[in-house]
Write an enzyme that holds these catalytic residues in place. Structure first.
Site, mmCIF file in Angstrom:
data_model
loop_
_atom_site.group_PDB
_atom_site.id
_atom_site.type_symbol
_atom_site.label_atom_id
_atom_site.label_comp_id
_atom_site.label_asym_id
_atom_site.label_seq_id
_atom_site.Cartn_x
_atom_site.Cartn_y
_atom_site.Cartn_z
ATOM 1 N N GLY A 1 52.675 -20.960 25.816
ATOM 2 C CA GLY A 1 52.089 -21.012 27.145
ATOM 3 C C GLY A 1 51.480 -22.360 27.471
ATOM 4 O O GLY A 1 50.978 -23.059 26.586
ATOM 5 N N ALA B 1 36.516 -31.398 -0.154
ATOM 6 C CA ALA B 1 35.642 -30.487 -0.889
ATOM 7 C C ALA B 1 34.817 -29.638 0.063
ATOM 8 O O ALA B 1 33.622 -29.442 -0.134
ATOM 9 C CB ALA B 1 34.730 -31.266 -1.842
ATOM 10 N N GLY C 1 39.011 -26.120 0.709
ATOM 11 C CA GLY C 1 39.391 -26.817 -0.509
ATOM 12 C C GLY C 1 38.793 -26.189 -1.755
ATOM 13 O O GLY C 1 39.481 -26.006 -2.771
ATOM 14 N N LEU C 2 37.519 -25.832 -1.701
ATOM 15 C CA LEU C 2 36.852 -25.281 -2.883
ATOM 16 C C LEU C 2 37.348 -23.875 -3.203
ATOM 17 O O LEU C 2 37.555 -23.535 -4.378
ATOM 18 C CB LEU C 2 35.339 -25.274 -2.676
ATOM 19 N N GLU C 3 37.538 -23.054 -2.179
ATOM 20 C CA GLU C 3 38.030 -21.696 -2.437
ATOM 21 C C GLU C 3 39.407 -21.714 -3.084
ATOM 22 O O GLU C 3 39.646 -21.029 -4.090
ATOM 23 C CB GLU C 3 38.076 -20.909 -1.127
ATOM 24 N N HIS D 1 18.534 1.805 -6.693
ATOM 25 C CA HIS D 1 18.572 1.145 -8.005
ATOM 26 C C HIS D 1 19.744 1.693 -8.807
ATOM 27 O O HIS D 1 19.985 2.896 -8.817
ATOM 28 C CB HIS D 1 17.263 1.414 -8.751
ATOM 29 N N LYS E 1 41.327 -14.399 1.468
ATOM 30 C CA LYS E 1 40.438 -13.562 0.650
ATOM 31 C C LYS E 1 41.236 -12.587 -0.194
ATOM 32 O O LYS E 1 40.821 -12.207 -1.296
ATOM 33 C CB LYS E 1 39.431 -12.823 1.537
#
Length: 494
Positions: free
Chosen positions: A131, A198, A202-204, A461, A68
């Site tokens: 381990g 995909a 893969g897409l990111e 808002h 990210k």
């Protein structure tokens, strides 16, 4: 607890070695097991976590958070390319991948320091080593200097996770393809990145590398990107990738790989009865995951596996061995960090004598493309397959005023509401900050609040979550496949 003497077998050598006794021994340092270690240690228990390399497991080191971090850099690059749209003028964009990587590494280092500090504060012990079980609830740890330790726990948690799977395509292994781990360590922009798969990873990464300047081709054997999603979602993703210049080859079966990723790599694939060869500089494999259950002595501990190699567990995440539990992906849990944390809660409660299971959990999903895809609960495909009638509320992001201020109006919000009540069955957002919008709907679903609560709330808002007002104020359509018994019930109640 102290030590005792135990005769055990490691490899072919019979060793007599002091066994260190713990209240809890954890094999694998994933997020869920790390939180377990901190929690039980802070309660005064003696806890040890064994991991070969990563403090905190994959998420803060090579997966969720580093990816990210890099994806956000790619998003900034996209904004720079769009700068004139915002009245800003630049002399061009130059991407320096070593700097992108350095930013990611700095974040990871900071996370490691934070995790180590938490280990120190709680009193949990982190052991960097390999381990394996050598007997019931007993593990041998091989340290970096070659020495070994024997640890025995009153309870043991296995949380060894998964790794990228390489399918048996001729030449694939020899091509030394990238997985997400190596892709996040690139010090240059690939001239032409071929992405095999995909799914989420893969897409990111396909979009990120395209935004950094790569030519990108995505190859998948299914007929759509994220083929299990609803048609409007897969269609929106296809439009997004098309607009960004990402090439796709779908319904494609890869027959052979040749060359070497990082230099020149060629894929022969069959599509619509024709064989095509594509050449790129780099190959990224993102075709799924496989569990890390080999060579850790599970058979010596009485821990059985499922047919596809995951730990066999019940709904309380107990394995087939008394006192041995499982957390995270290695237990077949949905492959998300946030679910592994809930796995910890399940194990924690059961160890405390509180009955808690994984049954019926509500799992949120977020794909961190730009815009994001987030969903919770039923999709339309799932509702129709199960014969569940619903009202469909749908709103294009152009109807969300905050999205207009951001010039981020691509996408939509949609919700499935039960025909015979006002409860929300599912929610999907393909939108800027979709994961954040979803959280508000998920909270309402957890509390079994009617959709009208969100519609009539006073949201600040202009915010993105304010879009729930026009969404749930719109005129819904009904699913066409409504079971007769549901129609009858609705008629009677009305």
């Amino acid at each position: 607890m102290g030590t005792s003497t135990n005769r055990t077998r490691a490899g072919n050598a019979s060793l007599e070695q002091a066994v260190e006794d713990y209240d809890l021994v954890i094999l694998g340092g994933g997020t869920g097991s790390t939180v377990a270690a901190w929690t039980f240690a802070s309660q005064g228990q003696r806890v040890a976590v064994i991991d070969r390399k990563y403090i905190g497991g994959s998420c803060p080191n090579i997966a969720c958070l580093p990816s990210k971090n890099v994806l956000h850099g790619a998003r900034v690059a996209s904004y720079i390319r769009r700068s004139e749209e915002f009245g800003l003028f630049t002399d061009g964009l130059r991407v320096e991948m070593p700097a992108v990587r350095a930013r990611k590494r700095a974040m990871v280092m900071g996370l490691n320091e934070m995790y180590l500090d938490q280990y120190k504060r709680t009193g949990a012990e982190f052991i960097c080593g390999s381990g394996r079980f050598v007997g019931p609830k007993t593990l041998e740890v091989t340290l970096s200097d070659g020495s070994t330790r024997l640890l025995r726990g009153s309870n043991v948690i296995v949380s060894t996770g998964t790794r990228a799977a390489l399918s048996a395509i001729p030449g694939l292994t020899e091509a030394r393809p990238l997985t997400h781990v190596e892709a996040l360590e690139l010090d240059h922009v690939p001239a032409h990145l071929i992405v095999l798969g995909a799914g989420y990873v893969g897409l990111e990464l396909a979009q990120a590398m395209r935004r950094f300047g790569s030519r990108v081709t995505v190859i998948d054997h299914n007929d759509r990107l994220l083929h299990r999603e609803d048609d409007d979602v897969t269609g929106a993703l296809a439009d997004l990738f098309g607009d960004e210049g990402i090439e796709t080859a779908l319904n494609a079966s890869v027959k052979k790989v040749s060359g070497r990723s990082g230099e020149s790599v060629m894929l022969d694939f069959e599509q619509d009865g024709r064989t095509t060869t594509i050449e790129g500089t780099h190959l990224l494999v993102a075709t799924g995951r496989q569990p890390n259950t080999e060579d850790i002595g599970l058979e010596l501990a009485g821990v059985q596996l499922t047919s596809d190699g995951y730990l066999k567990v019940n709904e309380r995440l107990q394995t087939t061995a008394t006192g041995v539990w499982a957390i995270g992906e290695v237990a077949g849990t949905p492959q998300f960090t946030h679910v592994s944390v809930d796995d910890f809660r399940v194990v924690r409660d059961n160890l405390m004598g509180i009955h808690r299971t994984t049954t019926g959990r509500q799992i949120p999903y977020t794909l961190f493309t730009d815009p994001e895809l987030a969903r919770i609960g039923l999709t339309e495909k799932e509702a129709q397959a199960q014969g569940i009638a619903y009202r469909l509320f749908k709103l294009p992001m152009e109807g969300v005023l905050r999205a207009r201020t951001l010039s981020e109006t691509r996408g939509f919000l949609k919700a499935l509401v039960a025909i015979d009540s006002d409860f929300i069955l599912g929610f999907t957002a393909f939108a800027v900050e979709a994961g954040e919008i979803m959280a508000s709907v998920q909270t309402a679903m957890i509390a079994t609040l009617p959709y009208t609560t969100l519609r009539d709330a006073i949201w600040a808002h202009p915010t993105l979550v304010e879009g729930l007002i026009p969404l749930f104020s719109s005129t819904p359509s009904s699913s066409t496949d409504i079971p007769a018994q549901v129609l009858e019930a609705v008629s009677v109640n009305s």
